[in-house]
Design an enzyme around this catalytic site. Structure first.
Site, PDB file in Angstrom:
ATOM      1  N   CYS A   2     -19.524  -2.003   3.303  1.00 32.93           N
ATOM      2  CA  CYS A   2     -20.417  -2.973   2.669  1.00 32.93           C
ATOM      3  C   CYS A   2     -21.079  -2.275   1.490  1.00 32.93           C
ATOM      4  CB  CYS A   2     -21.491  -3.431   3.643  1.00 32.93           C
ATOM      5  SG  CYS A   2     -20.827  -4.104   5.157  1.00 32.93           S
ATOM      6  N   ARG A  27     -16.137  -2.456  -3.086  1.00 34.51           N
ATOM      7  CA  ARG A  27     -16.318  -2.256  -1.639  1.00 34.51           C
ATOM      8  C   ARG A  27     -16.049  -3.560  -0.894  1.00 34.51           C
ATOM      9  NH1 ARG A  27     -18.949   2.519  -0.559  1.00 34.51           N
ATOM     10  NH2 ARG A  27     -19.633   1.877   1.496  1.00 34.51           N
ATOM     11  N   ASN A 103     -24.842  -1.007   6.793  1.00 29.78           N
ATOM     12  CA  ASN A 103     -23.400  -0.805   6.646  1.00 29.78           C
ATOM     13  C   ASN A 103     -22.979   0.113   7.777  1.00 29.78           C
ATOM     14  OD1 ASN A 103     -20.776  -0.422   5.823  1.00 29.78           O
ATOM     15  ND2 ASN A 103     -21.298   1.158   4.306  1.00 29.78           N
ATOM     16  N   GLU A 483       7.334   6.109   7.222  1.00 29.90           N
ATOM     17  CA  GLU A 483       6.172   5.925   6.342  1.00 29.90           C
ATOM     18  C   GLU A 483       6.077   7.067   5.343  1.00 29.90           C
ATOM     19  OE1 GLU A 483       4.416   3.737   5.363  1.00 29.90           O
ATOM     20  OE2 GLU A 483       2.666   4.704   4.482  1.00 29.90           O
ATOM     21  N   LYS A 487       6.116   6.574   1.229  1.00 28.86           N
ATOM     22  CA  LYS A 487       5.047   7.085   0.360  1.00 28.86           C
ATOM     23  C   LYS A 487       5.627   7.916  -0.774  1.00 28.86           C
ATOM     24  CE  LYS A 487       2.152   4.980   1.081  1.00 28.86           C
ATOM     25  NZ  LYS A 487       2.667   4.012   1.958  1.00 28.86           N
ATOM     26  N   LYS A 605       0.259  -4.609  -5.493  1.00 29.82           N
ATOM     27  CA  LYS A 605      -0.489  -4.320  -4.269  1.00 29.82           C
ATOM     28  C   LYS A 605      -0.157  -5.338  -3.181  1.00 29.82           C
ATOM     29  CE  LYS A 605      -3.220  -2.214  -1.533  1.00 29.82           C
ATOM     30  NZ  LYS A 605      -2.678  -0.998  -0.899  1.00 29.82           N
TER      31      LYS A 605
HETATM   32  C1  AGP Z   1       2.901   0.224   1.006  1.00 30.39           C
HETATM   33  O1  AGP Z   1       2.503   1.469   0.432  1.00 30.39           O
HETATM   34  C2  AGP Z   1       3.459  -0.720  -0.016  1.00 30.39           C
HETATM   35  N1  AGP Z   1       2.479  -0.972  -1.021  1.00 30.39           N
HETATM   36  C3  AGP Z   1       4.076  -1.976   0.602  1.00 30.39           C
HETATM   37  O2  AGP Z   1       5.146  -1.554   1.412  1.00 30.39           O
HETATM   38  C4  AGP Z   1       3.119  -2.822   1.486  1.00 30.39           C
HETATM   39  O3  AGP Z   1       2.855  -2.141   2.679  1.00 30.39           O
HETATM   40  C5  AGP Z   1       3.846  -4.147   1.823  1.00 30.39           C
HETATM   41  O4  AGP Z   1       4.060  -4.851   0.622  1.00 30.39           O
HETATM   42  C6  AGP Z   1       3.048  -5.032   2.797  1.00 30.39           C
HETATM   43  O5  AGP Z   1       1.818  -5.394   2.216  1.00 30.39           O
HETATM   44  P1  AGP Z   1       0.700  -6.047   3.179  1.00 30.39           P
HETATM   45  O6  AGP Z   1       0.330  -5.001   4.180  1.00 30.39           O
HETATM   46  O7  AGP Z   1      -0.432  -6.406   2.261  1.00 30.39           O
HETATM   47  O8  AGP Z   1       1.303  -7.239   3.840  1.00 30.39           O
END
Ligand code: AGP
Length: 610
Positions: A2, A27, A103, A483, A487, A605
């Site tokens: 928060c 935030r 918070n 994972e 990355k 994103k």
């Molecule tokens: C993860 O580093 C990536 N940006 C991508 O795989 C992401 O996890 C995927 O698009 C799912 O997004 P979400 O968790 O918002 O559903």
């Protein structure tokens, strides 16, 4: 997370507060509020709070800012209680003369709420924070209206994480306290400030005091007094902030991704704690789900979220003996999935807007499955349509490469699997005690892993030129390998592929030579000896082995070129600790290659299109 802002001085407090809250919007917030008072003990506290974004609060006070030179303000990232006006902060005492913003998470709020209600206190909100108001009301009377002493007396009853600020109509000062959640004092001339983070202070001052855990600060117009919880004065140094606003939003880190990697201990605190009951042997997840109605589980998600699902699959199978599978959302939604009303479909998503995951959930619902979403973002499309939602409380994740949200998802699965195991009778009290003990150690263990960053950066320097790499893991850590590979791929643009370690001999080992970094997870497991055999197969072919291993493993060094030590935890919880070095490795390789780490090429994103 928060946003918190406080002010005492000669300006109109409401204007300073709204400006400061606007600088903390990264935030996140789903409601906002403020309370101000004029100088003098007859000053009334005037409070305004609204659900929704900060603009809704601004509109609510547009007709005229409440006047006063002492005030506090808050933007909420809801943990307990829906995002609505009543649950918004500040929370006020029944006489309207005491206001609290907070918070963090009060872990023992359920017991405190029952105790206070038993003494006649009337609760109006669903939040954990409101217990602080009623505790302080009692303490204020018991300490002959000494506000700082009352706050200290209240906090003696509280366990959990908090950054809080308190105002009272009779006092021309604010009292603040910190434990785990951040809180910074800004020092001015005849005025002083409080905020969750530096950006809110920069337009007014660059002289700041970072409060430490256990600090209680009393802010007046002319000065600040800091004590510990026992009232003993504490000396705290004043720091000069040299950052610009953008650097301040990154908390001084070079990239949001790095800041978010370092926020992971706090995320684990927020995801894991505040949900335990019965002395920590059970969890209260707030689900409507009846576990006896479920025979099998299908987990569906995309990208990193699907790899958190892979960890969740092993946890649900091993702890709760639930038949569980993972299907990537983009395939699941078109696969005519075999689900029915006795299937639980768990969708996992940071954004809650990924179209593949949203449509996969809709397909499962059409076929009668019950749905549960493990989510970070509040108010998202998935949160509105899922039958149940389990929030991870990771706070907004800005870096495109997901890190803290992944760890929050894995922690949520660790809680959900524990809940199922207890409900289905597969975990007795002794096993539960050991599991919860290990859970409680995770935030500190992740904190320790973060200290290997320099060592990992040196390894990254050695392997940054590779055309490709392999990531290997066994059992639950096969997901960690997936994972780690993602990355590295998505922020360094270096190809990486993940395999279950036992699969190497069925083809991929043909890739191994002196030019191929092989990153392997070799922490404690019943299959450790087989893992060592696999490492020897790679070494025999000159593969460049980077191994994540228990810090007390004295043998592994003979099988690896580089070893990254991590604290030992239960095998089933080791993905939480083991992924952190892989996040740092990807980050350091990408940094060495000069990549655009927070906005890697070709990525977004949240993928809201097919
Ligand atoms: C993860 O580093 C990536 N940006 C991508 O795989 C992401 O996890 C995927 O698009 C799912 O997004 P979400 O968790 O918002 O559903």
């Amino acid at each position: 997370m928060c946003g918190i802002v406080g002010y005492v001085g000669g300006r109109e407090a409401a204007g300073v507060i709204l400006d400061g809250l606007g600088r903390l919007e990264y935030r996140g917030y789903d409601s906002a509020g403020l309370a101000v008072k004029g100088f003098g003990s007859d000053g009334k506290l005037r409070a305004v709070k609204r659900a929704g974004k900060l603009s809704v609060l601004r509109d609510a006070v547009a007709a005229g800012l409440p006047a006063g030179c002492v005030g506090l303000g808050h933007t909420r990232w809801a943990t307990h209680g829906r995002p609505n006006d009543v649950n918004a902060h500040p929370h006020l005492s029944e006489d309207g003369r005491l206001a609290v913003i907070h918070n963090g998470i009060i872990e023992n709020y359920v017991e405190l709420r029952e105790e206070l209600a038993g003494r006649g206190h009337v609760f109006v909100s669903e939040t954990d924070t409101e217990v602080l108001v009623h505790l302080m009301e009692e303490a204020y009377e018991a300490t002959s209206h000494d506000l700082a002493t009352a706050v200290r007396a209240c906090l003696a009853r509280v366990s959990g994480a908090y950054a809080l600020v308190v105002a009272h109509a009779e006092h021309d000062a604010l009292v603040a306290a910190r434990n785990t959640s951040p809180l910074v004092i800004g020092l001015g001339s005849q005025e002083n400030y409080l905020a969750s983070d530096v950006p809110a202070l920069l337009p007014y001052t660059r002289d700041v005091i970072y409060l430490l855990d256990g600090d209680v600060a009393e802010l007046g117009r002319d000065g600040v007094v800091i004590t510990n919880l026992q009232g003993v004065p504490q000396a705290r140094e004043t720091n000069r902030v040299e950052w610009d606003a953008e650097a301040a939003e990154k908390g001084g880190y070079e990239h949001y991704m790095l800041k978010e990697i370092y926020e992971q201990p706090t995320v684990l605190q927020n995801t894991l704690f505040g949900r335990f009951t019965h002395g920590g042997l059970d969890v209260e997840l707030g689900l409507d789900l009846d576990p006896t109605t479920i025979d099998r589980v299908v987990i569906t998600a995309a990208g990193t979220a699907s790899y958190a699902g892979e960890v969740g699959r092993t946890l649900l199978r091993r702890l709760a003996r639930l038949d569980t599978v993972v299907e990537v959302a983009s395939e699941f939604r078109y696969s005519e999935p075999v689900v029915d009303e006795r299937t639980l479909c768990i969708v996992v998503s940071q954004s809650g807007e990924t179209i593949d995951t949203l449509e996969a959930m809709r397909e499962a619902k059409r076929r009668g499955a019950r749905t549960l979403a493990i989510l970070n973002a509040k108010g998202s499309s998935i949160s509105r349509e899922a039958d149940d939602v389990l929030y991870i409380h990771a706070g907004p994740e800005i870096g495109v490469a997901s890190t803290k949200a992944y760890l929050g998802m894995v922690a949520a699965f660790a809680l959900l699997s524990f809940w199922f195991a207890r409900e289905r009778g597969y975990m007795d009290d002794d096993a539960a005690r050991e599991y919860v003990r290990a859970l409680r150690e995770l935030p500190g263990q992740v904190e320790r892993v973060l200290q290997v960053r320099e060592h990992v950066a040196q390894i990254a320097e050695q392997i940054k030129g590779a055309r490709s790499s392999l990531f290997l893991g066994r059992g639950i850590n096969a997901a960690t390998a997936l994972e780690g590979a993602l990355k590295l791929k998505e922020i360094s643009y270096v190809h990486a592929e993940a395999y279950p370690m036992g699969e190497m001999k069925h083809g991929p080992i043909a890739l191994v030579d002196r030019d191929l970094p092989v990153v392997a997870v070799a922490t404690n497991s019943p299959l450790y000896d087989k893992t060592v055999s696999n490492l020897q197969e790679v070494r025999a072919r000159d593969g460049r082995l980077v191994v994540v291993a228990d810090e007390d493993d004295t043998k592994i060094g003979q099988h690896a070129e580089f070893v990254i030590p991590v604290p030992r935890t239960l095998e089933l919880l080791s993905p939480v600790v083991n992924v952190v070095p892989l996040q740092l490795l990807a980050y350091e390789v990408a940094r060495a290659l000069g990549r655009d780490i927070d906005q890697p090429r070709n990525l977004a994103k949240s993928v809201t299109v097919e």
